[in-house]
Motif scaffolding. Structure first.
Motif, short mmCIF file in Angstrom:
data_model
loop_
_atom_site.label_atom_id
_atom_site.label_comp_id
_atom_site.label_asym_id
_atom_site.label_seq_id
_atom_site.Cartn_x
_atom_site.Cartn_y
_atom_site.Cartn_z
N ALA A 28 0.80 -1.22 0.00
CA ALA A 28 0.00 0.00 0.00
C ALA A 28 0.83 1.27 0.00
O ALA A 28 0.56 2.19 -0.73
CB ALA A 28 -0.95 0.00 1.19
N ALA A 29 1.87 1.35 0.88
CA ALA A 29 2.64 2.59 1.01
C ALA A 29 3.38 2.88 -0.29
O ALA A 29 3.98 2.01 -0.89
CB ALA A 29 3.63 2.49 2.16
N THR A 30 3.32 4.12 -0.74
CA THR A 30 3.97 4.53 -1.99
C THR A 30 5.35 5.11 -1.67
O THR A 30 5.48 6.00 -0.84
CB THR A 30 3.15 5.62 -2.71
N THR A 31 6.39 4.59 -2.32
CA THR A 31 7.74 5.07 -2.09
C THR A 31 7.95 6.43 -2.74
O THR A 31 7.70 6.59 -3.94
CB THR A 31 8.77 4.06 -2.65
N VAL A 32 8.36 7.42 -1.93
CA VAL A 32 8.66 8.76 -2.45
C VAL A 32 10.11 8.79 -2.91
O VAL A 32 10.42 9.21 -4.01
CB VAL A 32 8.43 9.83 -1.35
N ASP A 33 11.03 8.37 -2.04
CA ASP A 33 12.43 8.21 -2.36
C ASP A 33 12.99 7.15 -1.42
O ASP A 33 12.22 6.44 -0.77
CB ASP A 33 13.20 9.54 -2.26
N SER A 34 14.32 7.04 -1.32
CA SER A 34 14.92 5.97 -0.52
C SER A 34 14.68 6.14 0.97
O SER A 34 14.91 5.20 1.75
CB SER A 34 16.42 5.89 -0.80
N THR A 35 14.22 7.30 1.40
CA THR A 35 14.06 7.53 2.84
C THR A 35 12.65 7.97 3.24
O THR A 35 12.40 8.26 4.41
CB THR A 35 15.05 8.61 3.32
N HIS A 36 11.72 8.03 2.29
CA HIS A 36 10.37 8.47 2.61
C HIS A 36 9.32 7.66 1.85
O HIS A 36 9.57 7.24 0.71
CB HIS A 36 10.17 9.96 2.27
N VAL A 37 8.17 7.42 2.48
CA VAL A 37 7.03 6.80 1.82
C VAL A 37 5.79 7.62 2.10
O VAL A 37 5.73 8.34 3.10
CB VAL A 37 6.80 5.34 2.31
N THR A 38 4.82 7.54 1.21
CA THR A 38 3.56 8.26 1.39
C THR A 38 2.50 7.27 1.85
O THR A 38 2.35 6.19 1.28
CB THR A 38 3.11 8.92 0.07
N VAL A 39 1.77 7.63 2.88
CA VAL A 39 0.74 6.76 3.46
C VAL A 39 -0.43 6.60 2.49
O VAL A 39 -0.90 7.58 1.91
CB VAL A 39 0.22 7.36 4.79
N GLU A 40 -0.85 5.36 2.30
CA GLU A 40 -2.03 5.07 1.51
C GLU A 40 -3.12 4.53 2.44
O GLU A 40 -2.84 4.13 3.56
CB GLU A 40 -1.72 4.02 0.42
N LYS A 41 -4.37 4.52 1.99
CA LYS A 41 -5.48 4.03 2.79
C LYS A 41 -5.20 2.61 3.26
O LYS A 41 -4.82 1.75 2.47
CB LYS A 41 -6.78 4.09 1.99
N GLY A 42 -5.37 2.34 4.54
CA GLY A 42 -5.16 1.00 5.08
C GLY A 42 -3.78 0.80 5.69
O GLY A 42 -3.51 -0.21 6.33
#
Length: 204
Positions: A28-42
């Protein structure tokens, strides 16, 4: 014999569906870069930690949360991975210093300076969806002469709760008060006290 085959077929379909659901949750979580992810529903801290080969406590520490505390996250929010805070090689230090210098020079005409505390602000909360907006819950409305759009803030509420938000709007109250921020949050999660104070820091 037909009954046995029907049961076997039904079991196979159920197991396949369960596998697909699990896969969707893990990815579910979308990778922004090597050190950050964007929260997805669930998403939860547990699912994000599992997906990125880390622990919940390490994830909490990397995001300024209380270890073992209640981790409330929202779709669209950016989560910092532990590698972003534990990697202290000279290359990263040089890159960070260069990025800080570049950001400081582009923001020289504003009161927001990268890496420094901005003091205490009045904090109120609003639900963008109630206002008919599709901006989501990762943003915060601010006086844009203080914090330009795109500024990422670390907001530590008076009760110790830490939130990370990106300036994406200005509201009636925030626009007329340089020391106020309106934090996006679902109506069901808005604290009962409604208005509080927080220490605010620019992180990028």
């Amino acid at each position: 014999m037909k009954k046995v085959l029907s049961i076997a077929l039904a079991s196979t379909i159920i197991l396949t569906a369960l596998g697909a659901t699990t896969a969707n949750t893990v990815d579910a979580a979308t990778t922004v870069d090597s050190t950050h992810v964007t929260v997805e529903k669930g998403d939860t801290y547990k699912s994000i930690a599992a997906e990125n080969n880390t622990t919940v406590s390490a994830l909490e520490q990397a995001n300024g949360r209380t270890v073992g505390g209640f981790d409330l996250i929202y779709p669209g929010e950016t989560i910092t991975l532990p590698s972003a805070t534990s990697n202290t090689t000279s290359t990263d230090t040089t890159t960070q210093a260069a990025a800080t210098t570049a950001t400081a020079s582009t923001q020289s005409t504003t009161t927001a300076t990268t890496g420094t505390s901005q003091g205490t602000f009045k904090i109120s909360f609003y639900d963008p969806a109630v206002l008919g907006s599709s901006m989501g819950y990762s943003g915060v409305a601010a006086n844009l002469s203080v914090f330009p759009k795109g500024t990422q803030l670390k907001i530590t509420l008076a009760d110790g709760t830490v939130m990370y938000r990106t300036v994406n709007d200005t509201g009636t109250f925030a626009n007329s008060n340089s020391q106020q921020l309106d934090v996006a949050m679902p109506s069901s999660s808005i604290p009962s006290y409604g208005v509080t104070t927080a220490s605010v820091e620019v992180i990028s």
